[in-house]
Design a protein around this motif. Structure first.
Motif, PDB file in Angstrom:
ATOM      1  N   ALA A  45       0.836  -1.210   0.000  1.00 38.52           N
ATOM      2  CA  ALA A  45       0.000   0.000   0.000  1.00 38.52           C
ATOM      3  C   ALA A  45       0.865   1.252   0.000  1.00 38.52           C
ATOM      4  O   ALA A  45       0.535   2.238  -0.672  1.00 38.52           O
ATOM      5  CB  ALA A  45      -0.937   0.003   1.211  1.00 38.52           C
ATOM      6  N   ALA A  46       1.976   1.227   0.711  1.00 37.29           N
ATOM      7  CA  ALA A  46       2.889   2.382   0.736  1.00 37.29           C
ATOM      8  C   ALA A  46       3.434   2.663  -0.657  1.00 37.29           C
ATOM      9  O   ALA A  46       3.539   3.821  -1.076  1.00 37.29           O
ATOM     10  CB  ALA A  46       4.029   2.135   1.722  1.00 37.29           C
ATOM     11  N   GLN A  47       3.755   1.608  -1.397  1.00 35.41           N
ATOM     12  CA  GLN A  47       4.266   1.777  -2.761  1.00 35.41           C
ATOM     13  C   GLN A  47       3.201   2.343  -3.690  1.00 35.41           C
ATOM     14  O   GLN A  47       3.520   3.024  -4.666  1.00 35.41           O
ATOM     15  CB  GLN A  47       4.773   0.437  -3.292  1.00 35.41           C
ATOM     16  CG  GLN A  47       6.013  -0.052  -2.576  1.00 35.41           C
ATOM     17  CD  GLN A  47       6.412  -1.435  -2.998  1.00 35.41           C
ATOM     18  OE1 GLN A  47       6.593  -1.692  -4.186  1.00 35.41           O
ATOM     19  NE2 GLN A  47       6.539  -2.342  -2.042  1.00 35.41           N
ATOM     20  N   ILE A  66      11.270   3.572   0.216  1.00 38.07           N
ATOM     21  CA  ILE A  66      10.659   3.853  -1.086  1.00 38.07           C
ATOM     22  C   ILE A  66      10.909   5.329  -1.344  1.00 38.07           C
ATOM     23  O   ILE A  66      10.703   6.166  -0.457  1.00 38.07           O
ATOM     24  CB  ILE A  66       9.140   3.601  -1.078  1.00 38.07           C
ATOM     25  CG1 ILE A  66       8.794   2.212  -0.554  1.00 38.07           C
ATOM     26  CG2 ILE A  66       8.548   3.815  -2.479  1.00 38.07           C
ATOM     27  CD1 ILE A  66       7.325   2.019  -0.237  1.00 38.07           C
ATOM     28  N   VAL A  67      11.346   5.664  -2.560  1.00 33.64           N
ATOM     29  CA  VAL A  67      11.660   7.047  -2.899  1.00 33.64           C
ATOM     30  C   VAL A  67      11.041   7.375  -4.252  1.00 33.64           C
ATOM     31  O   VAL A  67      11.141   6.583  -5.188  1.00 33.64           O
ATOM     32  CB  VAL A  67      13.194   7.270  -2.971  1.00 33.64           C
ATOM     33  CG1 VAL A  67      13.532   8.694  -3.338  1.00 33.64           C
ATOM     34  CG2 VAL A  67      13.858   6.860  -1.668  1.00 33.64           C
ATOM     35  N   THR A  68      10.413   8.540  -4.348  1.00 35.15           N
ATOM     36  CA  THR A  68       9.891   8.986  -5.642  1.00 35.15           C
ATOM     37  C   THR A  68      10.958   9.791  -6.373  1.00 35.15           C
ATOM     38  O   THR A  68      11.968  10.190  -5.789  1.00 35.15           O
ATOM     39  CB  THR A  68       8.629   9.862  -5.501  1.00 35.15           C
ATOM     40  OG1 THR A  68       8.978  11.079  -4.851  1.00 35.15           O
ATOM     41  CG2 THR A  68       7.528   9.143  -4.749  1.00 35.15           C
ATOM     42  N   SER A  69      10.699  10.070  -7.622  1.00 37.39           N
ATOM     43  CA  SER A  69      11.579  10.940  -8.397  1.00 37.39           C
ATOM     44  C   SER A  69      11.572  12.332  -7.780  1.00 37.39           C
ATOM     45  O   SER A  69      10.582  12.735  -7.162  1.00 37.39           O
ATOM     46  CB  SER A  69      11.078  11.057  -9.840  1.00 37.39           C
ATOM     47  OG  SER A  69      11.008   9.791 -10.439  1.00 37.39           O
ATOM     48  N   PRO A  70      12.663  13.071  -7.940  1.00 35.29           N
ATOM     49  CA  PRO A  70      12.664  14.454  -7.428  1.00 35.29           C
ATOM     50  C   PRO A  70      11.676  15.303  -8.215  1.00 35.29           C
ATOM     51  O   PRO A  70      11.458  15.062  -9.403  1.00 35.29           O
ATOM     52  CB  PRO A  70      14.091  14.936  -7.667  1.00 35.29           C
ATOM     53  CG  PRO A  70      14.871  13.777  -8.160  1.00 35.29           C
ATOM     54  CD  PRO A  70      13.922  12.690  -8.531  1.00 35.29           C
ATOM     55  N   HIS A  80       7.964  15.556  -3.727  1.00 37.99           N
ATOM     56  CA  HIS A  80       8.893  14.436  -3.614  1.00 37.99           C
ATOM     57  C   HIS A  80       8.523  13.662  -2.354  1.00 37.99           C
ATOM     58  O   HIS A  80       8.183  14.264  -1.330  1.00 37.99           O
ATOM     59  CB  HIS A  80      10.327  14.975  -3.517  1.00 37.99           C
ATOM     60  CG  HIS A  80      11.347  13.946  -3.174  1.00 37.99           C
ATOM     61  ND1 HIS A  80      11.678  12.925  -4.020  1.00 37.99           N
ATOM     62  CD2 HIS A  80      12.098  13.785  -2.057  1.00 37.99           C
ATOM     63  CE1 HIS A  80      12.603  12.178  -3.448  1.00 37.99           C
ATOM     64  NE2 HIS A  80      12.871  12.688  -2.254  1.00 37.99           N
ATOM     65  N   GLY A  81       8.552  12.335  -2.406  1.00 39.86           N
ATOM     66  CA  GLY A  81       8.172  11.547  -1.241  1.00 39.86           C
ATOM     67  C   GLY A  81       9.175  10.464  -0.906  1.00 39.86           C
ATOM     68  O   GLY A  81       9.843   9.916  -1.788  1.00 39.86           O
ATOM     69  N   VAL A  82       9.279  10.170   0.388  1.00 39.58           N
ATOM     70  CA  VAL A  82      10.158   9.118   0.903  1.00 39.58           C
ATOM     71  C   VAL A  82       9.406   8.379   2.004  1.00 39.58           C
ATOM     72  O   VAL A  82       8.752   9.009   2.840  1.00 39.58           O
ATOM     73  CB  VAL A  82      11.460   9.714   1.495  1.00 39.58           C
ATOM     74  CG1 VAL A  82      12.314   8.636   2.137  1.00 39.58           C
ATOM     75  CG2 VAL A  82      12.239  10.478   0.446  1.00 39.58           C
ATOM     76  N   LEU A  95       6.088   2.707   9.361  1.00 39.51           N
ATOM     77  CA  LEU A  95       6.272   3.183   7.988  1.00 39.51           C
ATOM     78  C   LEU A  95       6.168   4.706   8.021  1.00 39.51           C
ATOM     79  O   LEU A  95       5.074   5.263   8.051  1.00 39.51           O
ATOM     80  CB  LEU A  95       5.230   2.574   7.057  1.00 39.51           C
ATOM     81  CG  LEU A  95       5.145   1.045   7.060  1.00 39.51           C
ATOM     82  CD1 LEU A  95       4.118   0.566   6.064  1.00 39.51           C
ATOM     83  CD2 LEU A  95       6.493   0.416   6.800  1.00 39.51           C
ATOM     84  N   SER A  96       7.294   5.353   8.036  1.00 40.50           N
ATOM     85  CA  SER A  96       7.364   6.798   8.212  1.00 40.50           C
ATOM     86  C   SER A  96       7.513   7.500   6.861  1.00 40.50           C
ATOM     87  O   SER A  96       8.505   7.286   6.156  1.00 40.50           O
ATOM     88  CB  SER A  96       8.560   7.115   9.120  1.00 40.50           C
ATOM     89  OG  SER A  96       8.742   8.492   9.237  1.00 40.50           O
ATOM     90  N   ALA A  97       6.532   8.331   6.513  1.00 41.39           N
ATOM     91  CA  ALA A  97       6.542   9.052   5.230  1.00 41.39           C
ATOM     92  C   ALA A  97       6.926  10.512   5.418  1.00 41.39           C
ATOM     93  O   ALA A  97       6.668  11.106   6.466  1.00 41.39           O
ATOM     94  CB  ALA A  97       5.172   8.972   4.572  1.00 41.39           C
TER      95      ALA A  97
END
Length: 132
Positions: A45-47, A66-70, A80-82, A95-97
């Motif tokens: 779900a996080a992905q 999990i890292v998104t594109s800048p 941007h998300g991590v 699961l820390s966003a």
């Protein structure tokens, strides 16, 4: 229920960093998973939710992050998300966003927290009922 959630998310994504919440944003606790099955469901779900909330594609998925594109400079409708999967002392995982829209002004800061809250709500909901 899913249609209502998607409608809410759609409204949030369409507004991006262009609007400001009227009141201070209250923090919703980070999702915590307590067993392997629940962690797998919540990690999946996080992905799914990280790119939905920030409107950026996932660039990297590792076992603990999990890292998104800048986001592009000057782009005001993406963040941007991590997500970090952190072990807790009791054997569970948090699961820390974190989201960054790149503007130091208050409206953007509130939207970053709103993004975290939406992420936390949706990922926590994915793991409901799988605690044992």
């Amino acid at each position: 229920m899913k249609a209502i959630v998607l409608a809410i998310v759609s409204v949030f994504l369409q507004t991006g960093c262009l609007t400001t919440p009227a009141e201070p944003v209250v923090s919703i606790p980070a999702p915590v998973c307590h067993n392997a099955k629940q962690c797998d469901v919540m990690w999946t779900a996080a992905q799914e939710w990280l790119p939905r909330v920030g409107r950026m594609q996932v660039a990297q998925v590792l076992p603990d992050s999990i890292v998104t594109s800048p986001r592009l400079e000057g782009e005001r409708t993406t963040m941007h998300g991590v997500v970090l999967k952190r072990p807790l002392t009791d054997g569970s995982y948090e699961l820390s966003a974190r989201f960054e829209c790149g503007e130091p002004q208050l409206p953007c800061t509130n939207l970053e927290q709103s993004g975290v809250n939406l992420f936390n709500t949706m990922v926590s909901a994915a793991g409901e009922g799988l605690e044992q």
